[in-house]
Design a protein around this motif. Structure first.
Motif, PDB file in Angstrom:
ATOM      1  N   ARG A   1       0.865  -1.178   0.000  1.00 17.12           N
ATOM      2  CA  ARG A   1       0.000   0.000   0.000  1.00 17.12           C
ATOM      3  C   ARG A   1       0.906   1.232   0.000  1.00 17.12           C
ATOM      4  NH1 ARG A   1      -5.548  -0.361   1.679  1.00 17.12           N
ATOM      5  NH2 ARG A   1      -6.211  -2.520   1.484  1.00 17.12           N
TER       6      ARG A   1
ATOM      7  N   ARG B   1      -4.760  -5.665  -7.401  1.00 18.67           N
ATOM      8  CA  ARG B   1      -5.722  -5.622  -6.294  1.00 18.67           C
ATOM      9  C   ARG B   1      -4.926  -5.750  -5.008  1.00 18.67           C
ATOM     10  NH1 ARG B   1     -11.143  -9.386  -5.353  1.00 18.67           N
ATOM     11  NH2 ARG B   1     -11.623  -8.612  -3.248  1.00 18.67           N
ATOM     12  N   HIS B   2      -5.291  -4.972  -4.024  1.00 20.12           N
ATOM     13  CA  HIS B   2      -4.583  -5.017  -2.749  1.00 20.12           C
ATOM     14  C   HIS B   2      -4.955  -6.274  -1.957  1.00 20.12           C
ATOM     15  CE1 HIS B   2      -2.489  -1.214  -2.831  1.00 20.12           C
ATOM     16  NE2 HIS B   2      -3.573  -0.618  -3.292  1.00 20.12           N
TER      17      HIS B   2
ATOM     18  N   THR C   1      -8.462  -7.495   3.199  1.00 25.03           N
ATOM     19  CA  THR C   1      -8.531  -6.845   4.511  1.00 25.03           C
ATOM     20  C   THR C   1      -9.369  -7.651   5.496  1.00 25.03           C
ATOM     21  OG1 THR C   1     -10.525  -5.596   3.917  1.00 25.03           O
ATOM     22  CG2 THR C   1      -8.396  -4.588   3.382  1.00 25.03           C
TER      23      THR C   1
ATOM     24  N   TRP D   1     -10.875  -3.409  -5.147  1.00 23.00           N
ATOM     25  CA  TRP D   1      -9.461  -3.162  -5.433  1.00 23.00           C
ATOM     26  C   TRP D   1      -8.689  -2.880  -4.143  1.00 23.00           C
ATOM     27  CZ3 TRP D   1      -6.725   1.596  -4.956  1.00 23.00           C
ATOM     28  CH2 TRP D   1      -5.439   1.586  -5.524  1.00 23.00           C
ATOM     29  N   SER D   2      -9.343  -2.249  -3.182  1.00 22.54           N
ATOM     30  CA  SER D   2      -8.686  -1.945  -1.903  1.00 22.54           C
ATOM     31  C   SER D   2      -8.519  -3.173  -1.019  1.00 22.54           C
ATOM     32  CB  SER D   2      -9.481  -0.871  -1.145  1.00 22.54           C
ATOM     33  OG  SER D   2      -9.444   0.359  -1.840  1.00 22.54           O
TER      34      SER D   2
ATOM     35  N   ASP E   1      -2.314   5.831  -5.458  1.00 18.07           N
ATOM     36  CA  ASP E   1      -2.722   4.698  -4.630  1.00 18.07           C
ATOM     37  C   ASP E   1      -3.506   5.156  -3.406  1.00 18.07           C
ATOM     38  OD1 ASP E   1      -1.960   1.552  -4.314  1.00 18.07           O
ATOM     39  OD2 ASP E   1      -2.088   2.516  -2.359  1.00 18.07           O
TER      40      ASP E   1
ATOM     41  N   ARG F   1      -7.659   4.703  -2.753  1.00 21.47           N
ATOM     42  CA  ARG F   1      -8.153   3.977  -1.584  1.00 21.47           C
ATOM     43  C   ARG F   1      -9.024   4.877  -0.705  1.00 21.47           C
ATOM     44  NH1 ARG F   1      -4.150   2.872   1.696  1.00 21.47           N
ATOM     45  NH2 ARG F   1      -2.360   3.518   0.445  1.00 21.47           N
TER      46      ARG F   1
ATOM     47  N   GLU G   1     -12.993   4.435   0.378  1.00 17.15           N
ATOM     48  CA  GLU G   1     -13.386   4.343   1.787  1.00 17.15           C
ATOM     49  C   GLU G   1     -14.389   5.437   2.156  1.00 17.15           C
ATOM     50  OE1 GLU G   1     -12.465   1.920   3.664  1.00 17.15           O
ATOM     51  OE2 GLU G   1     -10.837   1.061   2.477  1.00 17.15           O
TER      52      GLU G   1
END
Length: 577
Positions: A4, A108-109, A112, A149-150, A505, A509, A513
Motif C-alpha cells: 500500500r 488488487r490489494h 482486509t 481493489w482496496s 494509490d 483507496r 473508503e
C-alpha cells in the motif's frame, strides 16, 4: 503481497510529527502535523498555528524550532518557515524519481477481511430503467470496483422491485396475450410498452382490475401457476437488465439479484417480532413503529408503517428483512445503500428499528450514499418519458452516435470493429464520468455535448490522454528503449507529473473508503493535464537515448495510473480514438 503506497504527504507526516514532538516534549503518536498541499511549495504544515499558543509559543517561533529538527537527507530536501507560522516543505526531486521508478500499481490489494454489502441500481421489473437508475448504477458500480481493489470483500445486492400489487395486472395482461406472446418477448427491448398496456387495461376495465386484485392474493399466497407466470415476467425483465448492464459495462450479474421477493416469506414474522418486542403498535389500523427522534410535520412522532391497514406489506417491512439478512447472513461489516437522497429519512427509521430489535448489531455500520438528481436542459428532473428520447437506452444510443461521428471526423480508424469499440467506449465513458466527477449527493445537468467534449474535466479527455501516451510507444523511435530505466526528473513539468502520480494509490483507496469517486476523478483529471503539459514542453522521442528512456518510463507510469484509475471507475481506455 501488494504494497500500500502512501502519498508523499503521509510519508513526510511522521518526520514532521517527530520534530514537533521533540520541541514540545510530546508523544509523536499524538501529534497531527496538519500536512497540506501548497501553491508555494510541495507541502505545508500548519500545526504550529494551533500548537504554538497552546504551549506558550509564537507560531512562527515554534515553526522555526521545528524546521531546525527536520532532517533534509531523505524525502524532505528543504524546510523553511513562512508567514505567521507556516512550515513549507520541499521534497527531494531524487526521492520523488526513486519512488516513482519503483512504483507498481496494484492489480488488487491484499484482502482486509472486511465485508461490504453494497445495494445499488435496483430497477423495477417490467419498467424501463431511467436516468435516476443510471446514476445509482454507475456510482454504485464504481464504488464496488474501488472497494474490491482496496482488498475488501464486496457483495453486490441488486434489490429489484419484483413483488407487490402491480404484478396482479401484469400477470393478467400476460394471460390475455397468451403464452409465447411477441409483446412479452419485446420486454427485453421495451419493458415500458408491456407495463403501459397492462396499466391502461387496469384503469379502463373494472373486470380486469378485479381479476388483477385476485391474482395478487394468489401470488402472495404462493399459488404455483401464478408463481410460474410471475417467473416468466421476471425472467423477461432480467434479459432487459442484462442488456442494459452489458451496454454500460456494469459488473452486476443475475447472481447479484436480491429482489423484494427474496424476503416475502419473512415479512409476517418481521411484523410479529417487532410487535412482540414492543417496538410497534396498531395505529389507525396499521402496524407502525415509532423510532425515537423522528418527528412528523404535525410535531407528533413519525410512524414507520410495518403492515398496512389492508394487511399488506410495504417497503419498510421488506427493508427490515433486508438489513437483518445482510447483517446476520451476509455478515456485513458495512451495509451500503446507493439510492436517492429523498430516501434518507426512510432508511434512518428502518435502521433505527432494526437496531432496537437487535437485528442490526453495532458491528455493522450502515451507510447511505445519497444520490442527487439528474436534470435536463430545462433544469427539470430527467425521467423516462415516452416518445421524447429520454429513455436510458435512447440516451446511450445517442451518445454512441455522436461519439462515432467524432471518431470518424477527427481520428479515422480503418478497422470497423475497432472503430465501433472506440466509439462505444467513449460514449459510455463520457456518461459514466459525468456522473462520477461530481459529488454523488449533488445534482447535475445531463448534457451530451458537454459530456463528450474532448477538453475539460470529461471522460473523453482522460481517455484521449491514454491514447496519447500509447501513441508515443507505437512510434518507431520508441523501439528498443529500456522499459526499466530509472526515471530522471530534469524538468519542472516532469517533476510535477511525477509528484502527482505518487498520490494515486492513497487517493484511490481514500476515495473508495469515503464513498466519494469524484475525488479519484479529480486526481485523474490533474494527471491528464500534467501529462499534457509535460508532453508539450519536453522532447521525448527526439531526446538523447538516456533521456528518452527515462521519459518513456515516466510515460509508462502515467499510462498505468490513468488506465487503472479509469478501470476503477468502470471506464475503458480505447487503444485509439
Amino acid at each position: 503481497m501488494t504494497t500500500r503506497i502512501e502519498s508523499p504527504a503521509t510519508t513526510v507526516a511522521g518526520t514532521v510529527a517527530h520534530a514537533i514532538a521533540e520541541v514540545l516534549g510530546l508523544d509523536p503518536a499524538g501529534v497531527d502535523p496538519v500536512i497540506r498541499p501548497s501553491q508555494f511549495t510541495d507541502l505545508q504544515s500548519n500545526a504550529a498555528l494551533s500548537l504554538g499558543p497552546v504551549h506558550g509559543l509564537r507560531p512562527r517561533d515554534l515553526a522555526q524550532r521545528v524546521v531546525d529538527r527536520i532532517p533534509t537527507d531523505g524525502p524532505i530536501a528543504h524546510a523553511e518557515t513562512a508567514g505567521p507560522g507556516y512550515l513549507n516543505l520541499e521534497l527531494s526531486t531524487d526521492w520523488i524519481a526513486e519512488q516513482l521508478s519503483s512504483l507498481s500499481i496494484a492489480e488488487r490489494h491484499d484482502a482486509t477481511g472486511r465485508r461490504i454489502v453494497i445495494d445499488y441500481s435496483s430497477p423495477n421489473v417490467a419498467k424501463e430503467m431511467h436516468v435516476g437508475h443510471l446514476r445509482t448504477t454507475v456510482v454504485g458500480d464504481a464504488l464496488a470496483r474501488m472497494l474490491e481493489w482496496s482488498g475488501h470483500t464486496v457483495i453486490r445486492q441488486n434489490h429489484i422491485g419484483d413483488w407487490g400489487t402491480p404484478f396482479g395486472m401484469l400477470i393478467e395482461h400476460s394471460l390475455d396475450l397468451g403464452r409465447g406472446s411477441a409483446e412479452l418477448d419485446r420486454m427485453a427491448e421495451d419493458p415500458n410498452a408491456f407495463y403501459r398496456a397492462a396499466r391502461a387495461k387496469f384503469d379502463a376495465s373494472p373486470a380486469f382490475a378485479e381479476r388483477a386484485r385476485r391474482r395478487v392474493v394468489l401470488l402472495q399466497a404462493g399459488d404455483a401457476p401464478t408463481l410460474a407466470l410471475w417467473t416468466e415476467l421476471v425472467d423477461a425483465s432480467k434479459a432487459y437488465f442484462r442488456k442494459v448492464y452489458g451496454s454500460l459495462d456494469v459488473s452486476l450479474t443475475d447472481e447479484d439479484l436480491a429482489g423484494e421477493s427474496s424476503y416475502n416469506d419473512e415479512l409476517a414474522g418481521i411484523c410479529a417480532d417487532v410487535e412482540a418486542l414492543g417496538l410497534a403498535r396498531v395505529s389507525d389500523g396499521a402496524l407502525c413503529a415509532f423510532p425515537e427522534g423522528f418527528i412528523g410535520r404535525d410535531g407528533a412522532p413519525a410512524p414507520l408503517i410495518i403492515r398496512k391497514r389492508d394487511g399488506g406489506y410495504g417497503y419498510a417491512t421488506t427493508d427490515l428483512a433486508t438489513i437483518r439478512y445482510r447483517a446476520a447472513v451476509l455478515r456485513a461489516d458495512q451495509a451500503v445503500y446507493v439510492i436517492g437522497e429523498p430516501q434518507a429519512t426512510h432508511l434512518e427509521m428502518v435502521w433505527a428499528v432494526a437496531r432496537e430489535a437487535g437485528w442490526l448489531p453495532s458491528s455493522t455500520e450502515t451507510v447511505h450514499v445519497r444520490i442527487g438528481n439528474v436534470v435536463g436542459a430545462d433544469n427539470k428532473l430527467l425521467r423516462t418519458r415516452s416518445g421524447d428520447g429520454f429513455t436510458l437506452a435512447g440516451l446511450v444510443d445517442e451518445a454512441y452516435r455522436r461519439a462515432a461521428e467524432a471518431t470518424d471526423r477527427e481520428h479515422a480508424i480503418e478497422d470497423d470493429d475497432e472503430r465501433e469499440r472506440a466509439a462505444r467506449a467513449v460514449a459510455i465513458g463520457a456518461i459514466k464520468y459525468a456522473d462520477l466527477a461530481v459529488p454523488h449527493d449533488t445534482g447535475y445537468m445531463f448534457d451530451l455535448d458537454r459530456m463528450l467534449a474532448p477538453v475539460g474535466n470529461t471522460g473523453p479527455y482522460l481517455q484521449y490522454a491514454v491514447t496519447r501516451v500509447r501513441a508515443v510507444f507505437s512510434h518507431p523511435r520508441a523501439a528498443g528503449h529500456d522499459p526499466n530505466a530509472t526515471i530522471v526528473l530534469d524538468t519542472p513539468e516532469a517533476r510535477a507529473l511525477a509528484l502527482l502520480l505518487l498520490e494515486f494509490d492513497a487517493t484511490a483507496r481514500a476515495a473508495g473508503e469515503a464513498f466519494e469517486p469524484h475525488r479519484l476523478c479529480a486526481l485523474l483529471h490533474q494527471v491528464a493535464k500534467r501529462f499534457a503539459a509535460f508532453y508539450d514542453a519536453v522532447p521525448i522521442l527526439t531526446a538523447s537515448p538516456t533521456q528518452r528512456d527515462a521519459r518513456l518510463r515516466l510515460c509508462r507510469q502515467t499510462e498505468a495510473v490513468l488506465v487503472r484509475g479509469l478501470d476503477l471507475l468502470g471506464i475503458t481506455a480505447p487503444r485509439r480514438m
